[in-house]
Design a protein around this motif. Structure first.
Motif, PDB file in Angstrom:
ATOM      1  N   ALA A  36       0.836  -1.210   0.000  1.00  0.00           N
ATOM      2  CA  ALA A  36       0.000   0.000   0.000  1.00  0.00           C
ATOM      3  C   ALA A  36       0.867   1.256   0.000  1.00  0.00           C
ATOM      4  CB  ALA A  36      -0.923  -0.009   1.209  1.00  0.00           C
ATOM      5  N   ALA A  37       1.967   1.234   0.744  1.00  0.00           N
ATOM      6  CA  ALA A  37       2.872   2.384   0.755  1.00  0.00           C
ATOM      7  C   ALA A  37       3.511   2.569  -0.621  1.00  0.00           C
ATOM      8  CB  ALA A  37       3.948   2.196   1.815  1.00  0.00           C
ATOM      9  N   LYS A  38       3.865   1.481  -1.253  1.00  0.00           N
ATOM     10  CA  LYS A  38       4.451   1.555  -2.590  1.00  0.00           C
ATOM     11  C   LYS A  38       3.450   2.113  -3.589  1.00  0.00           C
ATOM     12  CE  LYS A  38       7.137  -1.238  -5.785  1.00  0.00           C
ATOM     13  NZ  LYS A  38       7.727  -2.545  -6.029  1.00  0.00           N
ATOM     14  N   ASP A  39       2.190   1.653  -3.500  1.00  0.00           N
ATOM     15  CA  ASP A  39       1.142   2.142  -4.394  1.00  0.00           C
ATOM     16  C   ASP A  39       0.839   3.625  -4.164  1.00  0.00           C
ATOM     17  OD1 ASP A  39       0.973  -0.372  -5.505  1.00  0.00           O
ATOM     18  OD2 ASP A  39      -0.832  -0.946  -4.387  1.00  0.00           O
ATOM     19  N   ALA A  42       5.133   6.211  -1.897  1.00  0.00           N
ATOM     20  CA  ALA A  42       5.942   6.572  -0.736  1.00  0.00           C
ATOM     21  C   ALA A  42       7.435   6.511  -1.014  1.00  0.00           C
ATOM     22  CB  ALA A  42       5.602   5.657   0.445  1.00  0.00           C
ATOM     23  N   GLN A  43       7.851   5.735  -2.022  1.00  0.00           N
ATOM     24  CA  GLN A  43       9.287   5.648  -2.300  1.00  0.00           C
ATOM     25  C   GLN A  43       9.859   6.980  -2.768  1.00  0.00           C
ATOM     26  OE1 GLN A  43       6.925   3.889  -3.831  1.00  0.00           O
ATOM     27  NE2 GLN A  43       7.375   3.504  -5.973  1.00  0.00           N
ATOM     28  N   THR A  44       9.006   7.861  -3.308  1.00  0.00           N
ATOM     29  CA  THR A  44       9.485   9.187  -3.712  1.00  0.00           C
ATOM     30  C   THR A  44       9.004  10.283  -2.767  1.00  0.00           C
ATOM     31  OG1 THR A  44       7.608   9.425  -5.213  1.00  0.00           O
ATOM     32  CG2 THR A  44       9.656   8.605  -6.155  1.00  0.00           C
ATOM     33  N   LEU A  45       7.828  10.114  -2.178  1.00  0.00           N
ATOM     34  CA  LEU A  45       7.265  11.162  -1.319  1.00  0.00           C
ATOM     35  C   LEU A  45       7.658  11.021   0.152  1.00  0.00           C
ATOM     36  CD1 LEU A  45       3.712  11.268  -2.918  1.00  0.00           C
ATOM     37  CD2 LEU A  45       5.554  12.932  -3.197  1.00  0.00           C
ATOM     38  N   ALA A  46       7.983   9.829   0.588  1.00  0.00           N
ATOM     39  CA  ALA A  46       8.427   9.591   1.967  1.00  0.00           C
ATOM     40  C   ALA A  46       9.523   8.525   1.953  1.00  0.00           C
ATOM     41  CB  ALA A  46       7.253   9.149   2.830  1.00  0.00           C
ATOM     42  N   PRO A  47      10.669   8.840   1.326  1.00  0.00           N
ATOM     43  CA  PRO A  47      11.678   7.804   1.095  1.00  0.00           C
ATOM     44  C   PRO A  47      12.313   7.221   2.354  1.00  0.00           C
ATOM     45  CG  PRO A  47      12.527   9.949   0.474  1.00  0.00           C
ATOM     46  CD  PRO A  47      11.078  10.119   0.784  1.00  0.00           C
ATOM     47  N   ALA A  86       4.686   5.849   6.181  1.00  0.00           N
ATOM     48  CA  ALA A  86       5.112   6.306   4.855  1.00  0.00           C
ATOM     49  C   ALA A  86       3.911   6.532   3.951  1.00  0.00           C
ATOM     50  CB  ALA A  86       6.057   5.277   4.231  1.00  0.00           C
ATOM     51  N   GLU A  87       2.957   5.620   3.992  1.00  0.00           N
ATOM     52  CA  GLU A  87       1.750   5.774   3.176  1.00  0.00           C
ATOM     53  C   GLU A  87       0.984   7.032   3.567  1.00  0.00           C
ATOM     54  OE1 GLU A  87      -2.315   3.304   2.040  1.00  0.00           O
ATOM     55  OE2 GLU A  87      -1.153   2.731   3.796  1.00  0.00           O
ATOM     56  N   PHE A  88       0.830   7.245   4.874  1.00  0.00           N
ATOM     57  CA  PHE A  88       0.114   8.427   5.345  1.00  0.00           C
ATOM     58  C   PHE A  88       0.828   9.711   4.907  1.00  0.00           C
ATOM     59  CE2 PHE A  88      -0.528  11.691   8.626  1.00  0.00           C
ATOM     60  CZ  PHE A  88      -1.890  11.869   8.504  1.00  0.00           C
ATOM     61  N   LYS A  89       2.143   9.711   5.058  1.00  0.00           N
ATOM     62  CA  LYS A  89       2.916  10.897   4.680  1.00  0.00           C
ATOM     63  C   LYS A  89       2.826  11.151   3.177  1.00  0.00           C
ATOM     64  CE  LYS A  89       7.373  13.043   5.571  1.00  0.00           C
ATOM     65  NZ  LYS A  89       8.698  12.853   6.161  1.00  0.00           N
ATOM     66  N   ALA A  90       2.830  10.092   2.384  1.00  0.00           N
ATOM     67  CA  ALA A  90       2.729  10.238   0.929  1.00  0.00           C
ATOM     68  C   ALA A  90       1.377  10.824   0.533  1.00  0.00           C
ATOM     69  CB  ALA A  90       2.940   8.893   0.246  1.00  0.00           C
ATOM     70  N   TYR A  91       0.299  10.294   1.109  1.00  0.00           N
ATOM     71  CA  TYR A  91      -1.026  10.833   0.791  1.00  0.00           C
ATOM     72  C   TYR A  91      -1.177  12.269   1.289  1.00  0.00           C
ATOM     73  CZ  TYR A  91      -2.895   6.434  -0.978  1.00  0.00           C
ATOM     74  OH  TYR A  91      -3.139   5.315  -1.735  1.00  0.00           O
ATOM     75  N   LYS A  92      -0.580  12.556   2.417  1.00  0.00           N
ATOM     76  CA  LYS A  92      -0.630  13.914   2.963  1.00  0.00           C
ATOM     77  C   LYS A  92       0.084  14.895   2.038  1.00  0.00           C
ATOM     78  CE  LYS A  92       0.679  16.430   7.133  1.00  0.00           C
ATOM     79  NZ  LYS A  92       1.360  16.320   8.435  1.00  0.00           N
ATOM     80  N   LYS A  93       1.239  14.491   1.543  1.00  0.00           N
ATOM     81  CA  LYS A  93       1.980  15.370   0.621  1.00  0.00           C
ATOM     82  C   LYS A  93       1.212  15.546  -0.678  1.00  0.00           C
ATOM     83  CE  LYS A  93       6.747  15.066   2.105  1.00  0.00           C
ATOM     84  NZ  LYS A  93       8.124  14.733   1.702  1.00  0.00           N
ATOM     85  N   LYS A  94       0.601  14.478  -1.181  1.00  0.00           N
ATOM     86  CA  LYS A  94      -0.200  14.597  -2.407  1.00  0.00           C
ATOM     87  C   LYS A  94      -1.367  15.555  -2.223  1.00  0.00           C
ATOM     88  CE  LYS A  94       0.570  10.063  -4.487  1.00  0.00           C
ATOM     89  NZ  LYS A  94      -0.067   8.781  -4.856  1.00  0.00           N
ATOM     90  N   ALA A  95      -2.027  15.476  -1.061  1.00  0.00           N
ATOM     91  CA  ALA A  95      -3.168  16.335  -0.786  1.00  0.00           C
ATOM     92  C   ALA A  95      -2.737  17.793  -0.653  1.00  0.00           C
ATOM     93  CB  ALA A  95      -3.881  15.873   0.481  1.00  0.00           C
ATOM     94  N   LEU A  96      -1.615  18.016   0.017  1.00  0.00           N
ATOM     95  CA  LEU A  96      -1.149  19.396   0.187  1.00  0.00           C
ATOM     96  C   LEU A  96      -0.654  19.985  -1.124  1.00  0.00           C
ATOM     97  CD1 LEU A  96       0.664  19.146   3.639  1.00  0.00           C
ATOM     98  CD2 LEU A  96      -1.526  20.239   3.134  1.00  0.00           C
ATOM     99  N   ASP A  97      -0.076  19.149  -1.974  1.00  0.00           N
ATOM    100  CA  ASP A  97       0.399  19.643  -3.271  1.00  0.00           C
ATOM    101  C   ASP A  97      -0.754  20.009  -4.208  1.00  0.00           C
ATOM    102  OD1 ASP A  97       2.999  19.415  -2.471  1.00  0.00           O
ATOM    103  OD2 ASP A  97       3.362  17.485  -3.502  1.00  0.00           O
ATOM    104  N   SER A  98      -1.877  19.355  -4.023  1.00  0.00           N
ATOM    105  CA  SER A  98      -3.015  19.619  -4.907  1.00  0.00           C
ATOM    106  C   SER A  98      -3.810  20.870  -4.505  1.00  0.00           C
ATOM    107  CB  SER A  98      -3.947  18.404  -4.961  1.00  0.00           C
ATOM    108  OG  SER A  98      -4.577  18.229  -3.702  1.00  0.00           O
TER     109      SER A  98
END
Length: 99
Positions: A36-39, A42-47, A86-98
């Motif tokens: 789920a973190a990979k999907d 997270a590898q780029t948004l929360a490495p 990592a998954e949470f941080k990735a989704y959080k960054k995506k939401a803030l970027d949008s």
């Protein structure tokens, strides 16, 4: 006769203590959280968190293969924790970027 009963009782209790349950559920949870973190990207948004999760997941798999089930369970739980972060941080960054 008394020694045989004592020995057999002692043997049964020690044999039960040596058996450890395989952490199948923990391994499955760790794998699911890692995927789920990979999907989530997270590898780029929360490495850092993603790498920690991957490290502990690989250690859990290795320990499980070598039948160190207590270590495998501990590593799987750590992997799951870092993957979820990592998954949470990735989704959080995506939401803030949008925004």
């Amino acid at each position: 006769m008394k020694n045989i009963v004592l020995f057999s009782t002692l043997f049964i209790f020690t044999a039960c203590g040596l058996t450890t349950a395989r952490p199948k559920l923990e391994m499955t949870y760790a794998q699911t959280a890692f995927i789920a973190a990979k999907d989530a990207g997270a590898q780029t948004l929360a490495p850092n968190l993603y790498r920690k999760s991957e490290y502990y997941y690989l250690k859990a798999k290795s320990s499980y293969r070598r039948k160190f089930f207590n270590q495998a369970k501990k590593y799987a739980e750590l992997s799951q924790k870092f993957a979820e972060q990592a998954e949470f941080k990735a989704y959080k960054k995506k939401a803030l970027d949008s925004l």
